[in-house]
Design an enzyme around this catalytic site. Sequence first.
Site, PDB file in Angstrom:
ATOM      1  CG  ASP A   1      -1.682   1.150   1.356  1.00  0.00           C
ATOM      2  OD1 ASP A   1      -2.582   1.952   0.096  1.00  0.00           O
ATOM      3  OD2 ASP A   1      -1.514   1.565   2.387  1.00  0.00           O
ATOM      4  CG  LEU A   2       2.097   5.458  -2.062  1.00  0.00           C
ATOM      5  CD1 LEU A   2       3.412   5.353  -1.546  1.00  0.00           C
ATOM      6  CD2 LEU A   2       1.126   6.721  -3.048  1.00  0.00           C
TER       7      LEU A   2
END
Length: 223
Positions: A13-14
Amino acid sequence: MKPLKNYKAIFFDLDGTLTDSCTGILNSVAYALEKLGEKVPPRNELLSFVGPPLIDEFKRKFNFSQEKAEEAVRFFREYFRDTGIFENTPYDGIKEILCKLKNAGYVLAVATSKPEEFALRIAKHFGLDEYFEFICGSTFDESRNKKHQVLEYAISTVNKVYNFSKSEMLIVGDRHHDIDGAKYNGIDSMGVLYGYGSEEELRAAGADYIVAGVSDIATVILS
C-alpha cells in the site's frame, strides 16, 4: 499468526505504509470542503481519509450524495495534483527494507487506491520507483477505485510477466481495506501499526501478520 510462507511477490500500500501522506491529504480534504462551502472539521476528525477511496469517505463522513461526493473529489484533486501530492514523506527506514527485499529476489509492486498517475509521481519524486517493478493504482473515472479492484489489477499486471500462484503473494498495508482486498483476492496480508489503522482494526479484518515498525516488515518476511 500463520507460519510464514515462501512468498515471491510483495505488494505495498502507499499511504500510511510507504509514505506518511497525512498532511497533503488533510489539506486537500479541507480545500475541497471550503470550495463546497462546508465547515471544515478539526484535522484529527479527517484522518479517516488516509487510505480508503475518497468518494466513499466523502459519502460516509459527510453524508454527501454521489454527485456532491464526485464534486468533492474533483476539488480534492485540484489541490492535491500539484501541492498536496508532495506534502508527504517516506517513512524512516522504508527504502532500506525495500532494498533488502529487492536484493533478496522478491518482486515488489505498489497497490494503492490513489490514482495511478499520482502514485507514479510520488514514487519518482521520493526515489521509491527504483525498488518497484510495478506501480498500480486507481483510475480517475472511479472504475477501479476499491482496494480489492486495485489489488486484482496489480496481481494481473504482475502475472503478465511472472506466473506466481496467489499463495506466493502478500500485501503489506495499514488499513482494513488492504486486508479486505487481500481476502477478496485470495492472498495473504500483513498489517503495519505505524500507519493509520489500529491493531484492533487489523485483527478484526483478519490480517495474517501484524508488525509494529518499518524494519519488522523485512525481518518477518526474510526470517
